[in-house]
Design an enzyme around this catalytic site. Sequence first.
Site, PDB file in Angstrom:
ATOM      1  CE  LYS A  65      16.056 101.045  43.423  1.00 49.58           C
ATOM      2  NZ  LYS A  65      16.940 102.193  43.426  1.00 49.58           N
TER       3      LYS A  65
ATOM      4  CG  ASN B  43      20.730 107.775  32.657  1.00 46.28           C
ATOM      5  OD1 ASN B  43      20.796 108.407  31.613  1.00 46.28           O
ATOM      6  ND2 ASN B  43      19.770 106.916  32.923  1.00 46.28           N
TER       7      ASN B  43
HETATM    8  P1  NAD Z   1      21.869 103.132  33.495  1.00 45.86           P
HETATM    9  O1  NAD Z   1      21.051 101.960  33.111  1.00 45.86           O
HETATM   10  O2  NAD Z   1      21.659 104.420  32.797  1.00 45.86           O
HETATM   11  O3  NAD Z   1      23.427 102.777  33.384  1.00 45.86           O
HETATM   12  C1  NAD Z   1      23.957 101.560  33.769  1.00 45.86           C
HETATM   13  C2  NAD Z   1      24.970 101.181  32.702  1.00 45.86           C
HETATM   14  O4  NAD Z   1      25.695 100.049  33.137  1.00 45.86           O
HETATM   15  C3  NAD Z   1      24.333 100.828  31.367  1.00 45.86           C
HETATM   16  O5  NAD Z   1      24.933 101.595  30.322  1.00 45.86           O
HETATM   17  C4  NAD Z   1      24.618  99.334  31.220  1.00 45.86           C
HETATM   18  O6  NAD Z   1      24.791  98.937  29.867  1.00 45.86           O
HETATM   19  C5  NAD Z   1      25.882  99.189  32.027  1.00 45.86           C
HETATM   20  N1  NAD Z   1      26.156  97.850  32.523  1.00 45.86           N
HETATM   21  C6  NAD Z   1      25.310  96.929  33.033  1.00 45.86           C
HETATM   22  N2  NAD Z   1      25.973  95.827  33.389  1.00 45.86           N
HETATM   23  C7  NAD Z   1      27.282  96.057  33.120  1.00 45.86           C
HETATM   24  C8  NAD Z   1      28.474  95.310  33.280  1.00 45.86           C
HETATM   25  N3  NAD Z   1      28.463  94.072  33.800  1.00 45.86           N
HETATM   26  N4  NAD Z   1      29.648  95.868  32.894  1.00 45.86           N
HETATM   27  C9  NAD Z   1      29.680  97.088  32.351  1.00 45.86           C
HETATM   28  N5  NAD Z   1      28.579  97.849  32.179  1.00 45.86           N
HETATM   29  C10 NAD Z   1      27.403  97.347  32.561  1.00 45.86           C
HETATM   30  O7  NAD Z   1      21.670 103.301  35.083  1.00 45.86           O
HETATM   31  P2  NAD Z   1      22.067 104.542  35.995  1.00 45.86           P
HETATM   32  O8  NAD Z   1      20.844 105.308  36.297  1.00 45.86           O
HETATM   33  O9  NAD Z   1      23.260 105.209  35.444  1.00 45.86           O
HETATM   34  O10 NAD Z   1      22.463 103.779  37.332  1.00 45.86           O
HETATM   35  C11 NAD Z   1      23.724 103.148  37.472  1.00 45.86           C
HETATM   36  C12 NAD Z   1      23.872 102.638  38.898  1.00 45.86           C
HETATM   37  O11 NAD Z   1      23.755 103.752  39.802  1.00 45.86           O
HETATM   38  C13 NAD Z   1      22.810 101.636  39.325  1.00 45.86           C
HETATM   39  O12 NAD Z   1      23.376 100.739  40.238  1.00 45.86           O
HETATM   40  C14 NAD Z   1      21.786 102.508  40.032  1.00 45.86           C
HETATM   41  O13 NAD Z   1      20.992 101.774  40.934  1.00 45.86           O
HETATM   42  C15 NAD Z   1      22.702 103.485  40.731  1.00 45.86           C
HETATM   43  N6  NAD Z   1      22.087 104.757  41.088  1.00 45.86           N
HETATM   44  C16 NAD Z   1      21.519 105.537  40.139  1.00 45.86           C
HETATM   45  C17 NAD Z   1      20.976 106.750  40.504  1.00 45.86           C
HETATM   46  C18 NAD Z   1      20.395 107.687  39.478  1.00 45.86           C
HETATM   47  O14 NAD Z   1      20.162 108.858  39.816  1.00 45.86           O
HETATM   48  N7  NAD Z   1      20.190 107.259  38.249  1.00 45.86           N
HETATM   49  C19 NAD Z   1      20.995 107.175  41.840  1.00 45.86           C
HETATM   50  C20 NAD Z   1      21.624 106.353  42.783  1.00 45.86           C
HETATM   51  C21 NAD Z   1      22.158 105.132  42.405  1.00 45.86           C
END
Ligand code: NAD
Length: 358
Positions: free
Chosen positions: A80, A182
């Site tokens: 990572k 996302n």
């Molecule tokens: P993203 O940044 O698009 O979405 C995360 C959202 O969470 C944002 O809208 C942010 O404003 C919100 N957020 C942050 N802190 C918060 C809180 N305390 N309370 C409420 N909302 C809060 O990221 P993403 O790509 O959607 O990823 C989300 C999670 O999923 C992360 O932990 C990431 O590591 C994990 N993940 C993502 C993927 C992927 O394909 N994008 C794959 C596996 C795991």
Amino acid sequence: MTLFDSPAFEGHEGVHAFSDEKSGLKCIIAVHSTARGPAAGGCRMWPYASAAEALDDALKLSRAMSYKNAMADLELGGGKSVIIGDSRTQKTPALFEAFGRAVEDVGGKYWTAEDVGVSVHDLQHARRHTRYVAGLEGHDAASGDPSPVTAEGVFRGVRLCVQRALKRDLDGVRVAIQGVGNVGGYLAKKLHAAGARLVLTDVNGEALRRVAAETDAQMVAPSAIFDADVDVFAPCALGGAVSLDTLPRLRARIVAGGANNQLADAQAGLELHRRGILYAPDYVINGGGIINVAGEIRALDRGEAFDPAWVDAKLDRLALTLEEVLEQARTERRPTHEVANEIARARILGAPRKQAAA
Ligand code: NAD
């Protein structure tokens, strides 16, 4: 405490720190394991309060990637990267070009992709300086944004947990989603389409209002999401949502969401089990995105086009793996995260050592 004694270090093969004065890049690339193949895992951009906090996050996320890739049955190890900075104000093409050079310096032991704060567009800049970047668009092998595939895997996982714990389908089930970026945004739409009733929160008010309007959902303040009267709690923001502080407030009988490192610590996993809350281990349920990324790495390695059917087959397999973990935990009356950790470690230890792509 030194790096090597840190609990998060746990067997890392390499930890690389890079800085580039001109672009302002400060990043850490952690390679936990290459036993199953080159380490793969996304890049997160976050305004960490200190380098120590960034390092801790990189190490925890990287180890989780080893487990995730093993559970998704991919010929990839775990790694990572984290960039220290505010993704809303500090992104520049030069920053991601410098990041691309950093990835290239690791020599093919690490493949990067998107994570929180990093988009397909950002990675196009990195791609100018390294081939070890996936989750791109615009070429035959490209797999695009992994988030919809992550959300699809999480959706299937939530449905499975609801069938097992509540003996019903998703129609009318109440789900609280923390974070509608996302993954959380796509998940909300899929659950809404399946008839679930949603309670949403996000620290980004604009994203929250948009997704809530699209899914007919109730909105609550970020601190109130733990008290929502729901059947399922789906953490889709950052890590540590399930802790000994938040757990007593949860009314859900299921915790299943897309975020990485949902358990603040192992105690939280034990407490979930003690309370009879079914927990879908995060790195199992959220493996869809890395499967999609792996499809691109595979296509690049073979000089072929991206094959969505390969990804679909792996997603089906992932759902079966989640079911196996839940079933073993049920019959052995053990916490699901312990069972998943055991299987993941056995898969990593049992892997014939693969050479990182040259
Ligand atoms: P993203 O940044 O698009 O979405 C995360 C959202 O969470 C944002 O809208 C942010 O404003 C919100 N957020 C942050 N802190 C918060 C809180 N305390 N309370 C409420 N909302 C809060 O990221 P993403 O790509 O959607 O990823 C989300 C999670 O999923 C992360 O932990 C990431 O590591 C994990 N993940 C993502 C993927 C992927 O394909 N994008 C794959 C596996 C795991």
